[in-house]
Design an enzyme around this catalytic site. Structure first.
Site, PDB file in Angstrom:
ATOM      1  N   SER A  37       0.828  -1.209   0.000  1.00 17.37           N
ATOM      2  CA  SER A  37       0.000   0.000   0.000  1.00 17.37           C
ATOM      3  C   SER A  37       0.856   1.250   0.000  1.00 17.37           C
ATOM      4  O   SER A  37       1.741   1.404   0.858  1.00 17.37           O
ATOM      5  CB  SER A  37      -0.887   0.045   1.254  1.00 17.37           C
ATOM      6  OG  SER A  37      -1.959  -0.817   1.111  1.00 17.37           O
ATOM      7  N   HIS A  68      -3.315   0.925  -4.672  1.00 16.39           N
ATOM      8  CA  HIS A  68      -2.817  -0.244  -5.423  1.00 16.39           C
ATOM      9  C   HIS A  68      -3.240  -0.063  -6.880  1.00 16.39           C
ATOM     10  O   HIS A  68      -4.398  -0.296  -7.238  1.00 16.39           O
ATOM     11  CB  HIS A  68      -3.383  -1.547  -4.851  1.00 16.39           C
ATOM     12  CG  HIS A  68      -2.859  -1.868  -3.494  1.00 16.39           C
ATOM     13  ND1 HIS A  68      -1.839  -2.780  -3.285  1.00 16.39           N
ATOM     14  CD2 HIS A  68      -3.172  -1.382  -2.275  1.00 16.39           C
ATOM     15  CE1 HIS A  68      -1.566  -2.835  -1.993  1.00 16.39           C
ATOM     16  NE2 HIS A  68      -2.364  -2.002  -1.352  1.00 16.39           N
ATOM     17  N   HIS A  90      -5.782  -8.639  -1.536  1.00 18.43           N
ATOM     18  CA  HIS A  90      -5.917  -8.933  -0.112  1.00 18.43           C
ATOM     19  C   HIS A  90      -7.150  -9.811   0.108  1.00 18.43           C
ATOM     20  O   HIS A  90      -8.128  -9.710  -0.646  1.00 18.43           O
ATOM     21  CB  HIS A  90      -6.090  -7.636   0.682  1.00 18.43           C
ATOM     22  CG  HIS A  90      -5.030  -6.614   0.402  1.00 18.43           C
ATOM     23  ND1 HIS A  90      -5.096  -5.759  -0.664  1.00 18.43           N
ATOM     24  CD2 HIS A  90      -3.870  -6.326   1.051  1.00 18.43           C
ATOM     25  CE1 HIS A  90      -4.023  -4.977  -0.673  1.00 18.43           C
ATOM     26  NE2 HIS A  90      -3.260  -5.304   0.358  1.00 18.43           N
ATOM     27  N   TYR A  92      -9.456  -9.455   2.227  1.00 15.98           N
ATOM     28  CA  TYR A  92     -10.688  -8.698   2.508  1.00 15.98           C
ATOM     29  C   TYR A  92     -11.353  -8.170   1.239  1.00 15.98           C
ATOM     30  O   TYR A  92     -12.481  -7.681   1.287  1.00 15.98           O
ATOM     31  CB  TYR A  92     -10.405  -7.543   3.482  1.00 15.98           C
ATOM     32  CG  TYR A  92      -9.409  -6.518   2.990  1.00 15.98           C
ATOM     33  CD1 TYR A  92      -9.758  -5.567   2.043  1.00 15.98           C
ATOM     34  CD2 TYR A  92      -8.098  -6.516   3.472  1.00 15.98           C
ATOM     35  CE1 TYR A  92      -8.832  -4.652   1.576  1.00 15.98           C
ATOM     36  CE2 TYR A  92      -7.171  -5.598   3.017  1.00 15.98           C
ATOM     37  CZ  TYR A  92      -7.543  -4.676   2.073  1.00 15.98           C
ATOM     38  OH  TYR A  92      -6.634  -3.759   1.602  1.00 15.98           O
ATOM     39  N   GLU A  93     -10.657  -8.286   0.079  1.00 14.93           N
ATOM     40  CA  GLU A  93     -11.285  -7.833  -1.166  1.00 14.93           C
ATOM     41  C   GLU A  93     -12.332  -8.840  -1.644  1.00 14.93           C
ATOM     42  O   GLU A  93     -13.100  -8.543  -2.556  1.00 14.93           O
ATOM     43  CB  GLU A  93     -10.215  -7.600  -2.242  1.00 14.93           C
ATOM     44  CG  GLU A  93      -9.333  -6.403  -1.910  1.00 14.93           C
ATOM     45  CD  GLU A  93      -8.206  -6.220  -2.908  1.00 14.93           C
ATOM     46  OE1 GLU A  93      -8.485  -5.773  -4.023  1.00 14.93           O
ATOM     47  OE2 GLU A  93      -7.041  -6.526  -2.567  1.00 14.93           O
ATOM     48  N   ALA A 120       2.780  -2.201   3.921  1.00 15.08           N
ATOM     49  CA  ALA A 120       2.620  -1.183   4.957  1.00 15.08           C
ATOM     50  C   ALA A 120       2.104  -1.912   6.193  1.00 15.08           C
ATOM     51  O   ALA A 120       1.213  -2.755   6.075  1.00 15.08           O
ATOM     52  CB  ALA A 120       1.605  -0.145   4.488  1.00 15.08           C
ATOM     53  N   MET A 223      -2.108  -6.867   6.635  1.00 10.78           N
ATOM     54  CA  MET A 223      -3.185  -7.676   6.038  1.00 10.78           C
ATOM     55  C   MET A 223      -2.725  -8.365   4.757  1.00 10.78           C
ATOM     56  O   MET A 223      -3.524  -8.567   3.833  1.00 10.78           O
ATOM     57  CB  MET A 223      -4.393  -6.779   5.720  1.00 10.78           C
ATOM     58  CG  MET A 223      -4.878  -5.944   6.890  1.00 10.78           C
ATOM     59  SD  MET A 223      -6.238  -4.876   6.442  1.00 10.78           S
ATOM     60  CE  MET A 223      -6.249  -3.720   7.828  1.00 10.78           C
ATOM     61  N   SER A 224      -1.443  -8.711   4.675  1.00 11.82           N
ATOM     62  CA  SER A 224      -0.966  -9.313   3.418  1.00 11.82           C
ATOM     63  C   SER A 224       0.295 -10.142   3.650  1.00 11.82           C
ATOM     64  O   SER A 224       0.602 -10.537   4.766  1.00 11.82           O
ATOM     65  CB  SER A 224      -0.671  -8.208   2.391  1.00 11.82           C
ATOM     66  OG  SER A 224       0.462  -7.464   2.785  1.00 11.82           O
ATOM     67  N   ASN A 247       2.312   3.307  10.835  1.00  3.45           N
ATOM     68  CA  ASN A 247       1.585   3.776  12.019  1.00  3.45           C
ATOM     69  C   ASN A 247       1.976   2.874  13.186  1.00  3.45           C
ATOM     70  O   ASN A 247       2.499   1.782  12.967  1.00  3.45           O
ATOM     71  CB  ASN A 247       0.063   3.695  11.782  1.00  3.45           C
ATOM     72  CG  ASN A 247      -0.395   2.286  11.429  1.00  3.45           C
ATOM     73  OD1 ASN A 247      -0.034   1.761  10.371  1.00  3.45           O
ATOM     74  ND2 ASN A 247      -1.143   1.676  12.295  1.00  3.45           N
ATOM     75  N   HIS A 261      -6.565   4.224   6.693  1.00  6.09           N
ATOM     76  CA  HIS A 261      -5.904   3.820   5.442  1.00  6.09           C
ATOM     77  C   HIS A 261      -5.172   4.988   4.776  1.00  6.09           C
ATOM     78  O   HIS A 261      -4.168   4.771   4.086  1.00  6.09           O
ATOM     79  CB  HIS A 261      -6.923   3.200   4.479  1.00  6.09           C
ATOM     80  CG  HIS A 261      -6.299   2.656   3.228  1.00  6.09           C
ATOM     81  ND1 HIS A 261      -5.405   1.605   3.237  1.00  6.09           N
ATOM     82  CD2 HIS A 261      -6.399   3.045   1.936  1.00  6.09           C
ATOM     83  CE1 HIS A 261      -4.991   1.372   2.001  1.00  6.09           C
ATOM     84  NE2 HIS A 261      -5.584   2.225   1.186  1.00  6.09           N
TER      85      HIS A 261
HETATM   86  O1  LIG Z   1      -0.776  -4.370   0.734  1.00  7.81           O
HETATM   87  P1  LIG Z   1      -0.414  -3.917   2.119  1.00  7.81           P
HETATM   88  O2  LIG Z   1      -0.217  -5.033   3.063  1.00  7.81           O
HETATM   89  O3  LIG Z   1       0.733  -2.941   2.131  1.00  7.81           O
HETATM   90  O4  LIG Z   1      -1.676  -3.084   2.632  1.00  7.81           O
HETATM   91  C1  LIG Z   1      -1.878  -2.629   3.967  1.00  7.81           C
HETATM   92  C2  LIG Z   1      -2.801  -3.553   4.673  1.00  7.81           C
HETATM   93  C3  LIG Z   1      -4.146  -3.108   4.161  1.00  7.81           C
HETATM   94  O5  LIG Z   1      -4.381  -3.574   2.863  1.00  7.81           O
HETATM   95  C4  LIG Z   1      -4.021  -1.676   4.074  1.00  7.81           C
HETATM   96  C5  LIG Z   1      -4.522  -1.022   5.303  1.00  7.81           C
HETATM   97  O6  LIG Z   1      -4.599   0.350   5.125  1.00  7.81           O
HETATM   98  O7  LIG Z   1      -2.605  -1.429   3.914  1.00  7.81           O
HETATM   99  N1  GUN Z   2      -3.938  -4.820  10.231  1.00  8.54           N
HETATM  100  C1  GUN Z   2      -3.204  -3.711  10.038  1.00  8.54           C
HETATM  101  N2  GUN Z   2      -2.740  -3.458   8.828  1.00  8.54           N
HETATM  102  C2  GUN Z   2      -2.012  -2.342   8.668  1.00  8.54           C
HETATM  103  N3  GUN Z   2      -1.416  -1.866   7.575  1.00  8.54           N
HETATM  104  C3  GUN Z   2      -0.782  -0.719   7.936  1.00  8.54           C
HETATM  105  N4  GUN Z   2      -0.968  -0.463   9.228  1.00  8.54           N
HETATM  106  C4  GUN Z   2      -1.729  -1.468   9.703  1.00  8.54           C
HETATM  107  C5  GUN Z   2      -2.242  -1.767  11.005  1.00  8.54           C
HETATM  108  O1  GUN Z   2      -2.042  -1.058  11.988  1.00  8.54           O
HETATM  109  N5  GUN Z   2      -2.969  -2.913  11.109  1.00  8.54           N
END
Ligand SMILES: O=P(O)(O)O[C@@H]1C[C@H](O)[C@@H](CO)O1
Ligand code: GUN
Length: 267
Positions: A37, A68, A90, A92-93, A120, A223-224, A247, A261
């Site tokens: 992300s 993305h 992801h 969740y999509e 991220a 989340m990935s 964060n 996000h």
């Molecule tokens: O694809 P990543 O893992 O970088 O994305 C992160 C996890 C969620 O998709 C999203 C949360 O804002 O960013």
């Molecule tokens: N689940 C989760 N995914 C993230 N992606 C970027 N920051 C976070 C977070 O704090 N929690």
């Protein structure tokens, strides 16, 4: 919105997609990159680009998340042929986990030997700061614990064995190389290493969940990545992965911080 939701991930499907791509470009990538992300700018570093929108690639899912772009970019990086996913998929999509990990198998069939993944993530380790880069040394695949695992179902031995080992998932030589180069470049203050925990999302974590994950040994949460790593290792590619700490996970009931996000994706 989600064409071919439950199809398009057999060996033959992956081979057809890889052959389609190889017929359109002379690039023969040994390295595959996945941009997390807000990290799609990495793909812009490739020279002599040949790019495909995901919607034009047979069997490919579509990116649905802001940050993305949804492009597969072939090109060269420092003179080496590479392919780069500008946007990943992801859980969740709403796609089946076999579909969101399909690009790893296509990488393999394109000839990729090493995969570099970025994401991220929220920092759980109390020593981490926003902006730190964490070299991932291991992961907790929480959806996998609950049976949502990309290798569930019939195993095709042309990809790999039924029960792949994961204790060497993240290549130690590449981790050491990255650490050494990072120190040489003066990144010591923000270069970390740690354990990444994958959750399904899309909600961010509660305070209790963050405290639990920290106790379980996770340094960062996202989340990935873990699902992709499992599939990449299953088919024998080397894996290197980085988290950008966007964060800090909220661990304290007095905190006013709220994960969102926009902060994660840089806009
Ligand atoms: O694809 P990543 O893992 O970088 O994305 C992160 C996890 C969620 O998709 C999203 C949360 O804002 O960013
Ligand atoms: N689940 C989760 N995914 C993230 N992606 C970027 N920051 C976070 C977070 O704090 N929690």
């Amino acid at each position: 919105m989600f064409p071919d939701l439950n199809t398009g991930f057999t060996y033959e499907d992956c081979k057809a997609t890889a052959d389609w791509l190889l017929a359109q470009t002379d690039v023969r990538p040994l390295v595959g990159i996945v941009c997390g992300s807000g990290l799609g700018g990495l793909a812009d570093m490739l020279k002599d680009q040949v790019a495909f929108n995901y919607k034009d690639i047979p069997n490919f899912p579509q990116s649905t998340v802001h940050g993305h772009a949804g492009r597969l970019v072939f090109g060269t990086l420092k003179g080496r042929d590479c392919v780069c996913m500008q946007g990943r998929f992801h859980l969740y999509e709403g796609y089946p986990i076999q579909k969101i990990t399909l690009p790893m198998r296509i990488f393999k069939l394109l000839g990729v030997e090493t995969v570099m993944l970025t994401n991220a993530a929220g920092g759980l380790n109390q020593d981490f700061k926003v902006g730190d880069i964490m070299i991932i040394k291991d992961h907790l695949n929480i959806p996998g614990f609950a049976g949502n695992h990309p290798l569930v179902g019939p195993n095709d031995e042309r990809f790999g064995v039924r029960f792949p080992c994961m204790s060497d998932a993240y290549d130690r030589e590449l981790q050491q190389l990255a650490m050494d180069v990072g120190h040489e470049l003066g990144f010591t203050d923000f270069l970390r290493e740690g354990v990444y925990c994958m959750l399904g999302g899309p909600s961010f974590e509660t305070i209790a969940e963050c405290r639990m994950l920290s106790k379980l040994g996770a340094d960062a949460v996202g989340m990935s990545t873990a699902h992709e790593v499992v599939v990449a290792r299953h088919c024998g590619m080397r894996v290197f992965a980085l988290s950008l700490i966007t964060n800090l996970a909220v661990m304290d009931y007095d905190s006013e911080e709220k994960a969102n996000h926009e902060e994660v994706s840089g806009g």
